[in-house]
Design a protein around this motif. Structure first.
Motif, mmCIF file in Angstrom:
data_model
loop_
_atom_site.group_PDB
_atom_site.id
_atom_site.type_symbol
_atom_site.label_atom_id
_atom_site.label_comp_id
_atom_site.label_asym_id
_atom_site.label_seq_id
_atom_site.Cartn_x
_atom_site.Cartn_y
_atom_site.Cartn_z
ATOM 1 N N GLN A 194 -8.092 1.533 -70.004
ATOM 2 C CA GLN A 194 -8.892 1.293 -68.560
ATOM 3 C C GLN A 194 -10.495 0.971 -68.703
ATOM 4 O OE1 GLN A 194 -8.620 5.164 -66.479
ATOM 5 N NE2 GLN A 194 -10.498 4.598 -65.255
ATOM 6 N N THR A 195 -10.712 -0.054 -67.753
ATOM 7 C CA THR A 195 -12.154 -0.360 -67.889
ATOM 8 C C THR A 195 -12.640 -0.693 -66.633
ATOM 9 O OG1 THR A 195 -13.386 -2.310 -68.560
ATOM 10 C CG2 THR A 195 -11.256 -2.790 -67.759
ATOM 11 N N ASP A 196 -14.095 -0.515 -66.306
ATOM 12 C CA ASP A 196 -14.865 -0.647 -65.023
ATOM 13 C C ASP A 196 -15.292 -2.022 -64.890
ATOM 14 O OD1 ASP A 196 -16.599 -0.460 -66.670
ATOM 15 O OD2 ASP A 196 -17.902 0.706 -65.543
ATOM 16 N N ILE B 66 -17.325 -1.059 -69.003
ATOM 17 C CA ILE B 66 -17.101 -0.247 -70.438
ATOM 18 C C ILE B 66 -15.771 0.179 -70.531
ATOM 19 C CG2 ILE B 66 -19.476 0.340 -70.598
ATOM 20 C CD1 ILE B 66 -18.311 3.052 -69.532
ATOM 21 N N ILE B 67 -15.287 0.558 -71.653
ATOM 22 C CA ILE B 67 -13.962 1.188 -71.815
ATOM 23 C C ILE B 67 -14.038 2.705 -71.050
ATOM 24 C CG2 ILE B 67 -12.146 1.948 -73.414
ATOM 25 C CD1 ILE B 67 -12.955 -0.294 -75.103
ATOM 26 N N SER B 68 -13.509 2.778 -69.960
ATOM 27 C CA SER B 68 -13.399 3.998 -69.391
ATOM 28 C C SER B 68 -12.478 4.885 -70.085
ATOM 29 C CB SER B 68 -12.854 4.033 -68.076
ATOM 30 O OG SER B 68 -14.047 2.911 -67.341
ATOM 31 N N ASP C 205 -14.496 -7.833 -76.924
ATOM 32 C CA ASP C 205 -15.540 -6.941 -77.102
ATOM 33 C C ASP C 205 -16.726 -7.715 -77.263
ATOM 34 O OD1 ASP C 205 -15.292 -8.252 -79.475
ATOM 35 O OD2 ASP C 205 -14.266 -6.611 -80.439
ATOM 36 N N VAL D 86 -17.383 -3.966 -72.607
ATOM 37 C CA VAL D 86 -16.148 -5.009 -72.836
ATOM 38 C C VAL D 86 -16.504 -6.075 -71.789
ATOM 39 C CG1 VAL D 86 -14.521 -3.591 -73.892
ATOM 40 C CG2 VAL D 86 -14.699 -3.657 -71.377
ATOM 41 N N ASN E 13 -5.815 -8.477 -69.168
ATOM 42 C CA ASN E 13 -5.973 -7.732 -68.149
ATOM 43 C C ASN E 13 -4.497 -7.756 -67.269
ATOM 44 O OD1 ASN E 13 -8.689 -7.191 -68.886
ATOM 45 N ND2 ASN E 13 -9.047 -9.209 -68.249
ATOM 46 N N LEU F 6 -9.545 -9.542 -71.984
ATOM 47 C CA LEU F 6 -10.568 -8.490 -72.136
ATOM 48 C C LEU F 6 -11.132 -8.404 -73.701
ATOM 49 C CD1 LEU F 6 -11.766 -5.921 -70.656
ATOM 50 C CD2 LEU F 6 -10.246 -4.557 -71.927
#
Length: 392
Positions: free
Chosen positions: A226-228, A207-209, A242, A190, A251, A240
């Motif tokens: 959740q994302t990093d 990425i999608i965490s 794809d 993402v 966000n 956010l």
């Protein structure tokens, strides 16, 4: 002896020739050009030029090109009185590690904060966070082409931290395409687009965490992606997306002990944001169901103290508002609420989501457990009260 002299003459001649060649190469390289060397040079240049314009392997340029024009910067100004009131609302009251992006300034001066937003329709509707525009006296939106225009608030929902703005201008950038949350998975790449720290539009990747994050104490209604991907102050309300450039989340917050990104960010999924937005555009606010109870999650210790069997799932009604919908239906403190309209209530979050989804005025069936016996109660759903603002 003659051989030695010949060798000495040879080496000296070679040395002189090499020195002369070095001087020519350094000072007059064109003297050495030949048709063959020119052909070689031209071939190298042609090969280099032919590679220009091609995307590097794994590039997300197309996704960014498609989505970035729809991401806007939001600038707000607040009066000293309103800034002071906002300062009294501690965004870390639940957990000091959760940092919201309020951007408050000292209350003795007018404050200015910034965030991001996403243009989601050709009519000029913009999705952002409630906390970005809360209590603002004026709101300016900077478009991707550099234009800065005034925006008005259509409505906002503090319980999901979603706000809807509208701008009136010609030749708006192309609105972003809304994605499908059902098509995203943990591990998907993402991109986060926003205006961190006011430096200008910035793209970060990750990425999608995790999906469906809740019980974080950030919003009343939580179902976070959740994302990093790096999210910092100023990214609030940004996109956010794809890898196709479709909007999948707004966000909202980060988990941090220093105010900066630590690789744990949260975004409101677009399906929830869209649902709230449609309600706000239609009526100016979000209407949710309510039954007037104070629920509490069951745990083994609590179940044991209440004498409940280990297989009993539900929530404890530790409080029932006197005269409220649940009270009028016959529910009382100490009851175990097992289901609402056939949907099991395994925890408080599930109960809250289920009741809030029922339109006020409609009737619902509550299944409760009281002193070991199951009872069916009919309740007329009320309207959830608006959240109260915290003041000094």
């Amino acid at each position: 002896m003659n051989m030695n002299r010949l060798w000495l003459v040879f080496t000296q001649a070679v040395t002189v020739l090499l020195a002369a060649l070095f001087i020519v190469v350094a000072l007059k390289p064109e003297w050495l050009n030949t048709s063959s060397s020119k052909s070689l040079v031209n071939t190298i240049l042609i090969n280099q030029v032919s590679q220009d314009g091609q995307l590097s392997p794994g590039s997300y340029h197309d996704a960014v090109k498609r989505s970035m024009p729809a991401v806007v910067n939001i600038f707000t100004s607040k009066s000293p009185a309103k800034s002071s009131a906002r300062a009294g609302k501690n965004p870390n009251s639940v957990d000091p590690l959760f940092k919201f992006f309020f951007g408050d300034q000292p209350p003795e001066e007018p404050s200015a904060s910034l965030g991001s937003g996403v243009l989601v329709s050709a009519d000029g509707y913009i999705l952002t966070n409630h906390h970005v525009i809360s209590d603002a006296n004026s709101i300016d939106v900077a478009l991707s082409d550099g234009r800065k225009i005034k925006a008005r608030v259509i409505g906002s929902d503090p319980e999901t931290d979603i706000a809807v703005l509208k701008v009136e201008t010609k030749q708006l950038p192309t609105a972003i395409t809304l994605g499908n949350v059902d098509s995203i998975h943990v591990g998907d790449v993402v991109l986060a687009i926003g205006n961190p720290f006011g430096v200008g539009q910035t793209v970060t990747s990750g990425i999608i965490s995790a999906l469906g994050r809740n019980h974080l104490g950030i919003n009343t209604f939580e179902n976070f992606i959740q994302t990093d991907a790096a999210i910092n102050p100023g990214n609030s309300g940004g996109a956010l997306v794809d890898t196709r450039g479709n909007l999948i989340g707004i966000n909202t917050a980060i988990f941090s002990n220093n105010g900066g990104s630590m690789g744990i960010g949260f975004a409101i999924p677009i399906d929830l944001a869209k649902q709230v937005m449609n309600s706000i555009i239609a009526s100016g606010s979000v209407t949710r169901g309510w039954i007037g109870v104070e629920p509490q999650n069951l745990n083994p210790e609590l179940s044991d103290s209440l004498g409940l069997a280990a297989n009993i799932k539900g929530v404890l009604l530790s409080g029932v508002l006197n005269g409220g919908p649940a009270f009028r239906s016959g529910a009382r403190p100490g009851d175990i609420l097992i289901s609402v309209d056939g949907t099991p209530t395994h925890d408080v979050r599930g109960l809250l989501d289920k009741v809030s989804s029922i339109n006020p005025g409609n009737e619902a069936e509550l299944k409760i457990l009281r002193k070991g016996k199951e009872l069916d109660l009919k309740v007329q759903i009320g309207q959830r009260p608006k959240p109260k603002k915290l003041l000094n």
